[in-house]
Write a protein that holds these residues in place. Structure first.
Motif, PDB file in Angstrom:
ATOM      1  N   LEU A 157       6.038  22.104   4.294  1.00 27.54           N
ATOM      2  CA  LEU A 157       5.090  21.096   3.560  1.00 27.54           C
ATOM      3  C   LEU A 157       4.682  19.771   4.461  1.00 27.54           C
ATOM      4  CD1 LEU A 157       6.632  21.355  -0.142  1.00 27.54           C
ATOM      5  CD2 LEU A 157       4.395  22.311   0.763  1.00 27.54           C
ATOM      6  N   ASN A 158       5.742  19.444   5.207  1.00 26.71           N
ATOM      7  CA  ASN A 158       5.334  18.325   6.167  1.00 26.71           C
ATOM      8  C   ASN A 158       4.235  18.662   7.182  1.00 26.71           C
ATOM      9  OD1 ASN A 158       7.047  16.123   5.170  1.00 26.71           O
ATOM     10  ND2 ASN A 158       8.654  17.051   6.411  1.00 26.71           N
ATOM     11  N   LEU A 159       4.299  19.795   7.640  1.00 27.86           N
ATOM     12  CA  LEU A 159       3.420  20.365   8.435  1.00 27.86           C
ATOM     13  C   LEU A 159       1.875  20.214   7.977  1.00 27.86           C
ATOM     14  CD1 LEU A 159       5.108  23.036  10.554  1.00 27.86           C
ATOM     15  CD2 LEU A 159       4.305  20.686  11.394  1.00 27.86           C
ATOM     16  N   ILE A 160       1.966  20.611   6.702  1.00 29.32           N
ATOM     17  CA  ILE A 160       0.574  20.954   6.110  1.00 29.32           C
ATOM     18  C   ILE A 160       0.164  19.577   5.491  1.00 29.32           C
ATOM     19  CG2 ILE A 160      -0.294  21.794   3.895  1.00 29.32           C
ATOM     20  CD1 ILE A 160       1.431  24.175   4.143  1.00 29.32           C
ATOM     21  N   LEU A 161       1.110  18.622   4.780  1.00 31.44           N
ATOM     22  CA  LEU A 161       0.663  17.501   3.978  1.00 31.44           C
ATOM     23  C   LEU A 161       0.588  16.075   4.957  1.00 31.44           C
ATOM     24  CD1 LEU A 161       2.486  18.046   0.694  1.00 31.44           C
ATOM     25  CD2 LEU A 161       0.342  18.508   1.221  1.00 31.44           C
ATOM     26  N   ILE A 162       1.152  16.148   6.003  1.00 37.29           N
ATOM     27  CA  ILE A 162       1.418  14.829   6.662  1.00 37.29           C
ATOM     28  C   ILE A 162      -0.194  14.640   7.364  1.00 37.29           C
ATOM     29  CG2 ILE A 162       2.385  13.559   8.537  1.00 37.29           C
ATOM     30  CD1 ILE A 162       5.109  14.540   7.522  1.00 37.29           C
ATOM     31  N   ALA A 222       0.619  -1.066   0.086  1.00 37.69           N
ATOM     32  CA  ALA A 222      -0.162   0.096   0.156  1.00 37.69           C
ATOM     33  C   ALA A 222       0.871   1.158  -0.064  1.00 37.69           C
ATOM     34  CB  ALA A 222      -0.885   0.024   1.108  1.00 37.69           C
ATOM     35  N   ALA A 223       2.103   1.281   0.309  1.00 40.48           N
ATOM     36  CA  ALA A 223       3.045   2.305   0.285  1.00 40.48           C
ATOM     37  C   ALA A 223       3.561   2.613  -0.918  1.00 40.48           C
ATOM     38  CB  ALA A 223       4.064   2.196   1.456  1.00 40.48           C
ATOM     39  N   HIS A 224       3.213   1.972  -2.243  1.00 38.19           N
ATOM     40  CA  HIS A 224       3.856   2.093  -3.423  1.00 38.19           C
ATOM     41  C   HIS A 224       3.656   3.651  -3.992  1.00 38.19           C
ATOM     42  CE1 HIS A 224      -0.324   1.376  -4.632  1.00 38.19           C
ATOM     43  NE2 HIS A 224       0.121   2.224  -5.790  1.00 38.19           N
ATOM     44  N   ILE A 225       2.876   4.274  -3.667  1.00 39.19           N
ATOM     45  CA  ILE A 225       2.775   5.658  -4.068  1.00 39.19           C
ATOM     46  C   ILE A 225       3.940   6.429  -3.652  1.00 39.19           C
ATOM     47  CG2 ILE A 225       1.388   7.759  -4.077  1.00 39.19           C
ATOM     48  CD1 ILE A 225      -1.144   6.038  -4.296  1.00 39.19           C
ATOM     49  N   ALA A 226       4.061   6.520  -2.292  1.00 30.68           N
ATOM     50  CA  ALA A 226       4.958   7.247  -1.585  1.00 30.68           C
ATOM     51  C   ALA A 226       6.271   6.814  -1.948  1.00 30.68           C
ATOM     52  CB  ALA A 226       4.742   6.820   0.013  1.00 30.68           C
ATOM     53  N   PHE A 227       6.480   5.430  -2.106  1.00 28.17           N
ATOM     54  CA  PHE A 227       7.792   4.796  -2.632  1.00 28.17           C
ATOM     55  C   PHE A 227       7.985   5.487  -3.864  1.00 28.17           C
ATOM     56  CE2 PHE A 227       9.943   1.098  -4.757  1.00 28.17           C
ATOM     57  CZ  PHE A 227      11.352   1.313  -4.069  1.00 28.17           C
ATOM     58  N   SER A 228       6.918   5.665  -5.037  1.00 26.99           N
ATOM     59  CA  SER A 228       7.335   5.957  -6.289  1.00 26.99           C
ATOM     60  C   SER A 228       7.715   7.613  -6.092  1.00 26.99           C
ATOM     61  CB  SER A 228       6.114   5.733  -7.187  1.00 26.99           C
ATOM     62  OG  SER A 228       5.787   4.498  -7.241  1.00 26.99           O
ATOM     63  N   VAL A 229       6.981   8.415  -5.200  1.00 27.05           N
ATOM     64  CA  VAL A 229       7.444   9.584  -5.263  1.00 27.05           C
ATOM     65  C   VAL A 229       8.984   9.873  -4.726  1.00 27.05           C
ATOM     66  CG1 VAL A 229       6.592  11.968  -4.200  1.00 27.05           C
ATOM     67  CG2 VAL A 229       4.885  10.387  -5.052  1.00 27.05           C
ATOM     68  N   LEU A 230       9.170   8.957  -3.816  1.00 24.66           N
ATOM     69  CA  LEU A 230      10.531   9.098  -3.002  1.00 24.66           C
ATOM     70  C   LEU A 230      11.503   8.705  -4.090  1.00 24.66           C
ATOM     71  CD1 LEU A 230      10.217   7.816   0.388  1.00 24.66           C
ATOM     72  CD2 LEU A 230      10.692   9.990  -0.274  1.00 24.66           C
ATOM     73  N   THR A 273       2.526   9.455   2.166  1.00 29.72           N
ATOM     74  CA  THR A 273       2.366  10.215   0.886  1.00 29.72           C
ATOM     75  C   THR A 273       2.594  11.615   0.606  1.00 29.72           C
ATOM     76  OG1 THR A 273       1.083   8.242   0.079  1.00 29.72           O
ATOM     77  CG2 THR A 273       1.033  10.278  -1.492  1.00 29.72           C
ATOM     78  N   GLY A 274       2.154  12.029   1.649  1.00 31.32           N
ATOM     79  CA  GLY A 274       2.261  13.779   1.859  1.00 31.32           C
ATOM     80  C   GLY A 274       3.777  13.987   2.048  1.00 31.32           C
ATOM     81  N   ALA A 275       4.349  13.193   2.894  1.00 31.27           N
ATOM     82  CA  ALA A 275       5.727  13.669   3.291  1.00 31.27           C
ATOM     83  C   ALA A 275       6.812  13.244   2.286  1.00 31.27           C
ATOM     84  CB  ALA A 275       6.152  12.514   4.372  1.00 31.27           C
ATOM     85  N   ALA A 276       6.250  12.237   1.227  1.00 27.17           N
ATOM     86  CA  ALA A 276       6.993  12.130   0.016  1.00 27.17           C
ATOM     87  C   ALA A 276       6.980  13.109  -0.944  1.00 27.17           C
ATOM     88  CB  ALA A 276       6.457  10.570  -0.474  1.00 27.17           C
ATOM     89  N   PHE A 277       5.572  13.666  -0.952  1.00 30.80           N
ATOM     90  CA  PHE A 277       5.511  14.969  -1.852  1.00 30.80           C
ATOM     91  C   PHE A 277       6.268  16.108  -1.294  1.00 30.80           C
ATOM     92  CE2 PHE A 277       2.064  12.479  -3.854  1.00 30.80           C
ATOM     93  CZ  PHE A 277       2.395  12.961  -5.173  1.00 30.80           C
ATOM     94  N   ALA A 278       6.483  16.311  -0.066  1.00 33.76           N
ATOM     95  CA  ALA A 278       7.026  17.402   0.595  1.00 33.76           C
ATOM     96  C   ALA A 278       8.716  17.298   0.141  1.00 33.76           C
ATOM     97  CB  ALA A 278       7.037  17.461   1.931  1.00 33.76           C
ATOM     98  N   THR A 279       9.085  16.013   0.163  1.00 36.61           N
ATOM     99  CA  THR A 279      10.464  15.703   0.038  1.00 36.61           C
ATOM    100  C   THR A 279      10.779  16.021  -1.580  1.00 36.61           C
ATOM    101  OG1 THR A 279      11.017  14.084   1.601  1.00 36.61           O
ATOM    102  CG2 THR A 279      12.365  13.964  -0.020  1.00 36.61           C
ATOM    103  N   LEU A 280       9.839  15.542  -2.378  1.00 39.40           N
ATOM    104  CA  LEU A 280       9.986  15.940  -3.819  1.00 39.40           C
ATOM    105  C   LEU A 280       9.914  17.274  -4.281  1.00 39.40           C
ATOM    106  CD1 LEU A 280       9.853  14.659  -6.808  1.00 39.40           C
ATOM    107  CD2 LEU A 280       7.473  14.733  -6.632  1.00 39.40           C
ATOM    108  N   ALA A 281       9.212  17.972  -3.456  1.00 39.99           N
ATOM    109  CA  ALA A 281       9.215  19.525  -3.778  1.00 39.99           C
ATOM    110  C   ALA A 281      10.627  20.242  -3.331  1.00 39.99           C
ATOM    111  CB  ALA A 281       8.051  20.047  -2.892  1.00 39.99           C
TER     112      ALA A 281
END
Length: 223
Positions: free
Chosen positions: A120-125, A72-80, A131-139
């Motif tokens: 972004l972590n504070l906003i998205l997590i 189930a973590a595949h989206i976060a993994f992909s973003v990372l 997944t939100g944390a992964a997108f924060a890292t990507l940004a």
């Protein structure tokens, strides 16, 4: 752990160029640009197929290594993995900051990237979790890449993105080739098949001829 492995490989492609870029910095900006092109060619040729292949096969890779509950973590993994691709590109510039004795400028860029990541972590997590944390890292990695490129451009350096086109094209073709097979064949067959597809395309397009400078770099580093 998989992301750390890919990141370690990326760093290895960067470190081998540090002695040559340091030497080139004593000569001229054009010489630095030449070495930077070689570094970008090697890094993109190694990291882009790993990250793009990992994104396409994210779910089965997680299940294979860690068990079905991790699928189930595949989206976060992909973003990372996407963020690691960006990190690998701006990582080639790290050596230039060191060679030019501009680490304070780089620290400022990384500090701003860390601030973006935290906000972004504070906003998205709270809303999107891992997944939100992964997108924060990507940004944050995207910001660091853009800021690094702009900074070096002001110093007369050039980051030739065209050096990434062949590895990117080969990686995308590889991804398209393995995508229909992701749920049909086991990972231990899928990975080598994807690697073979990439190597065939890369070789047919003259990619290995471009990487012949790696032997020169290795000799220079040994000196």
């Amino acid at each position: 752990r998989v992301c750390m492995l890919v990141t370690t490989v990326a760093f290895a492609t960067h470190v081998v160029f540090l002695p040559l870029i340091s030497r080139a910095a004593l000569e001229s900006p054009n010489r630095v640009n030449e070495v930077l092109r070689r570094s970008l060619s090697l890094t993109s040729a190694v990291i882009l197929p790993l990250t793009i292949g990992g994104i396409v096969a994210a779910r089965p890779l997680l299940v294979f290594f860690f068990g079905s509950e991790y699928g189930a973590a595949h989206i976060a993994f992909s973003v990372l993995l996407g963020s690691i691709a960006l990190l690998s590109i701006h990582g080639t510039l790290h050596n230039v900051f060191i060679a030019q004795h501009k680490t304070r400028n780089e620290a400022t860029i990384f500090g701003a990237g860390a601030l973006i990541n935290m906000v972004l972590n504070l906003i998205l997590i709270p809303r999107y979790g891992l997944t939100g944390a992964a997108f924060a890292t990507l940004a944050a990695e995207a910001f660091i890449l853009a800021a690094s490129v702009l900074t070096l451009k002001r110093w007369g350096m050039k980051l030739e993105i065209s050096r990434t086109l062949l590895p990117l094209g080969g990686s995308l073709v590889m991804g398209a080739a393995i995508a229909p097979l992701v749920e049909r064949i086991p990972v231990w067959l899928l990975v080598p098949f994807g690697g073979l597809v990439y190597l065939v395309i890369f070789a047919a397009a003259g990619g290995f001829r471009r990487l012949r400078d790696v032997t020169i770099v290795a000799s220079a580093a040994a000196d």
